[in-house]
Design a protein around this motif. Structure first.
Motif, mmCIF file in Angstrom:
data_model
loop_
_atom_site.group_PDB
_atom_site.id
_atom_site.type_symbol
_atom_site.label_atom_id
_atom_site.label_comp_id
_atom_site.label_asym_id
_atom_site.label_seq_id
_atom_site.Cartn_x
_atom_site.Cartn_y
_atom_site.Cartn_z
ATOM 1 N N MET A 1 -51.034 37.427 -92.336
ATOM 2 C CA MET A 1 -51.499 36.915 -91.829
ATOM 3 C C MET A 1 -50.078 35.608 -91.374
ATOM 4 N N ASN A 2 -49.966 35.908 -90.061
ATOM 5 C CA ASN A 2 -47.832 35.017 -89.208
ATOM 6 C C ASN A 2 -48.554 33.957 -89.463
ATOM 7 N N ASP A 3 -47.539 32.711 -89.904
ATOM 8 C CA ASP A 3 -46.914 31.390 -89.160
ATOM 9 C C ASP A 3 -47.252 30.864 -87.983
ATOM 10 N N HIS A 4 -48.081 30.046 -87.464
ATOM 11 C CA HIS A 4 -47.660 29.369 -86.259
ATOM 12 C C HIS A 4 -46.285 29.680 -85.776
ATOM 13 N N PRO A 5 -46.079 29.818 -84.502
ATOM 14 C CA PRO A 5 -44.614 29.475 -83.906
ATOM 15 C C PRO A 5 -43.366 28.422 -84.738
ATOM 16 N N LEU A 6 -44.548 27.730 -83.897
ATOM 17 C CA LEU A 6 -44.382 25.698 -84.928
ATOM 18 C C LEU A 6 -44.253 25.415 -85.449
ATOM 19 N N MET A 7 -44.730 25.850 -87.379
ATOM 20 C CA MET A 7 -44.728 25.511 -88.309
ATOM 21 C C MET A 7 -42.965 25.981 -88.257
ATOM 22 N N GLY A 8 -42.614 24.124 -88.910
ATOM 23 C CA GLY A 8 -41.583 23.866 -89.840
ATOM 24 C C GLY A 8 -40.653 23.479 -88.317
ATOM 25 N N LYS A 9 -40.992 23.364 -87.128
ATOM 26 C CA LYS A 9 -40.060 23.224 -86.125
ATOM 27 C C LYS A 9 -40.497 22.181 -85.476
ATOM 28 N N GLU A 10 -41.839 21.137 -85.713
ATOM 29 C CA GLU A 10 -42.057 19.935 -85.057
ATOM 30 C C GLU A 10 -41.440 19.468 -84.215
ATOM 31 N N ALA A 11 -40.122 18.834 -85.136
ATOM 32 C CA ALA A 11 -39.249 18.009 -84.303
ATOM 33 C C ALA A 11 -38.406 18.769 -83.385
ATOM 34 N N ALA A 12 -37.969 19.978 -83.019
ATOM 35 C CA ALA A 12 -37.858 20.673 -82.421
ATOM 36 C C ALA A 12 -38.446 20.626 -80.886
ATOM 37 N N TRP A 13 -39.701 21.020 -81.085
ATOM 38 C CA TRP A 13 -40.715 20.690 -80.071
ATOM 39 C C TRP A 13 -40.751 19.228 -79.753
ATOM 40 N N GLU A 14 -40.941 18.897 -80.505
ATOM 41 C CA GLU A 14 -40.546 17.090 -79.872
ATOM 42 C C GLU A 14 -39.958 16.783 -78.778
ATOM 43 N N ALA A 15 -38.643 17.495 -79.124
ATOM 44 C CA ALA A 15 -37.404 17.408 -78.854
ATOM 45 C C ALA A 15 -37.737 18.049 -77.725
ATOM 46 N N VAL A 16 -38.011 19.668 -77.238
ATOM 47 C CA VAL A 16 -38.048 19.449 -76.140
ATOM 48 C C VAL A 16 -39.215 19.029 -75.268
ATOM 49 N N VAL A 17 -39.887 18.824 -75.691
ATOM 50 C CA VAL A 17 -41.333 17.901 -74.546
ATOM 51 C C VAL A 17 -40.349 16.620 -74.312
ATOM 52 N N ALA A 18 -39.565 15.925 -75.534
ATOM 53 C CA ALA A 18 -38.870 14.872 -74.537
ATOM 54 C C ALA A 18 -38.025 15.265 -74.002
ATOM 55 N N ASP A 19 -37.449 16.018 -73.891
ATOM 56 C CA ASP A 19 -36.766 16.552 -72.431
ATOM 57 C C ASP A 19 -37.353 16.570 -71.603
ATOM 58 N N MET A 20 -38.329 17.829 -70.646
ATOM 59 C CA MET A 20 -39.252 17.868 -70.040
ATOM 60 C C MET A 20 -39.717 16.390 -69.258
ATOM 61 N N GLU A 21 -40.004 15.203 -70.448
ATOM 62 C CA GLU A 21 -39.965 14.485 -70.324
ATOM 63 C C GLU A 21 -39.203 13.566 -68.811
ATOM 64 N N ALA A 22 -38.183 13.504 -69.668
ATOM 65 C CA ALA A 22 -36.790 13.155 -68.956
ATOM 66 C C ALA A 22 -36.548 13.683 -67.821
ATOM 67 N N THR A 23 -36.998 14.581 -67.939
ATOM 68 C CA THR A 23 -36.306 15.964 -66.859
ATOM 69 C C THR A 23 -37.242 15.456 -65.291
ATOM 70 N N ALA A 24 -38.794 15.535 -66.086
ATOM 71 C CA ALA A 24 -39.659 15.068 -64.922
ATOM 72 C C ALA A 24 -39.440 13.853 -63.948
ATOM 73 N N GLU A 25 -38.767 12.843 -64.713
ATOM 74 C CA GLU A 25 -38.938 11.224 -64.538
ATOM 75 C C GLU A 25 -37.734 12.070 -63.958
ATOM 76 N N ALA A 26 -36.351 12.045 -63.615
ATOM 77 C CA ALA A 26 -35.697 12.882 -62.632
ATOM 78 C C ALA A 26 -35.719 13.098 -61.114
ATOM 79 N N TYR A 27 -36.752 13.929 -61.328
ATOM 80 C CA TYR A 27 -37.572 14.641 -60.135
ATOM 81 C C TYR A 27 -37.907 14.138 -59.652
ATOM 82 N N ARG A 28 -39.300 12.861 -60.352
ATOM 83 C CA ARG A 28 -39.555 11.725 -59.637
ATOM 84 C C ARG A 28 -38.671 10.496 -58.641
ATOM 85 N N GLU A 29 -38.135 10.528 -59.561
ATOM 86 C CA GLU A 29 -36.704 9.899 -59.002
ATOM 87 C C GLU A 29 -36.375 10.406 -57.467
#
Length: 175
Positions: A1-29
């Motif tokens: 069985m394959n591991d989930h792609p994000l296993m061990g990469k949670e910090a990288a995923w959190e950084a991507v989501v944080a970048d998304m939120e910052a970019t969305a805020e810039a769009y809203r501005e």
């Protein structure tokens, strides 16, 4: 069985989501209305029946899953019901005509944010994605052959889809 792609990469995923939120805020501005999505899962699917006829122009229609299409390839994105409803409402009222992709790679996993834009309405939908490069070959071949990469956004109930297409699949696919 394959591991989930994000296993061990949670910090990288959190950084991507944080970048998304910052970019969305810039769009809203900048006067845009945004919808930020938080997928429960992203699956590369190739040559499958997703239960919809996406036609020749995905990207602007929320599609009822009662029609058939057995040869679909793309990224299947599972969303919470409230987020699916929000994106469905925006898609019904807007014409999406541009996209932007922010992408990184972490140990064989591609992490990306696709921004689908309806310029006239100043609406933007932010779709974070991830996939294991080892799992993308069928989707990559289909996308390169078709000249576009399709994203199918769906709720857990799996009875509807919002479909987007990226005209430059290389923006999301691995090098």
């Amino acid at each position: 069985m394959n591991d989930h792609p994000l296993m061990g990469k949670e910090a990288a995923w959190e950084a991507v989501v944080a970048d998304m939120e910052a970019t969305a805020e810039a769009y809203r501005e900048g006067g845009w209305e945004t919808v930020e999505l938080h997928p429960g899962d992203v699956l590369p699917l190739s040559g499958v029946d997703i239960g919809v006829d996406v036609g020749d122009e995905p990207g602007g229609d929320a599609t009822d899953a009662s029609e058939e299409r057995a040869d679909w390839s793309g990224l299947d994105v599972l969303l919470p019901g409230n987020e699916f409803s929000a994106v469905e409402a925006v898609v019904e009222a807007s014409t999406f005509d541009e996209s932007e992709v922010l992408r990184t790679r972490e140990d064989g996993v591609v992490l990306a944010v696709v921004v689908m834009k309806a310029s006239a309405e100043k609406q933007a939908v932010f779709v974070p994605l991830y996939y294991d490069i080892a799992d993308i070959a069928g989707v990559a071949n289909a996308a390169r052959s078709a000249g576009r990469l399709e994203l199918a956004l769906r709720p857990l109930s799996n009875d509807q889809r919002v479909l987007f297409a990226l005209d430059d699949p290389e923006l999301v696919l691995p090098e």
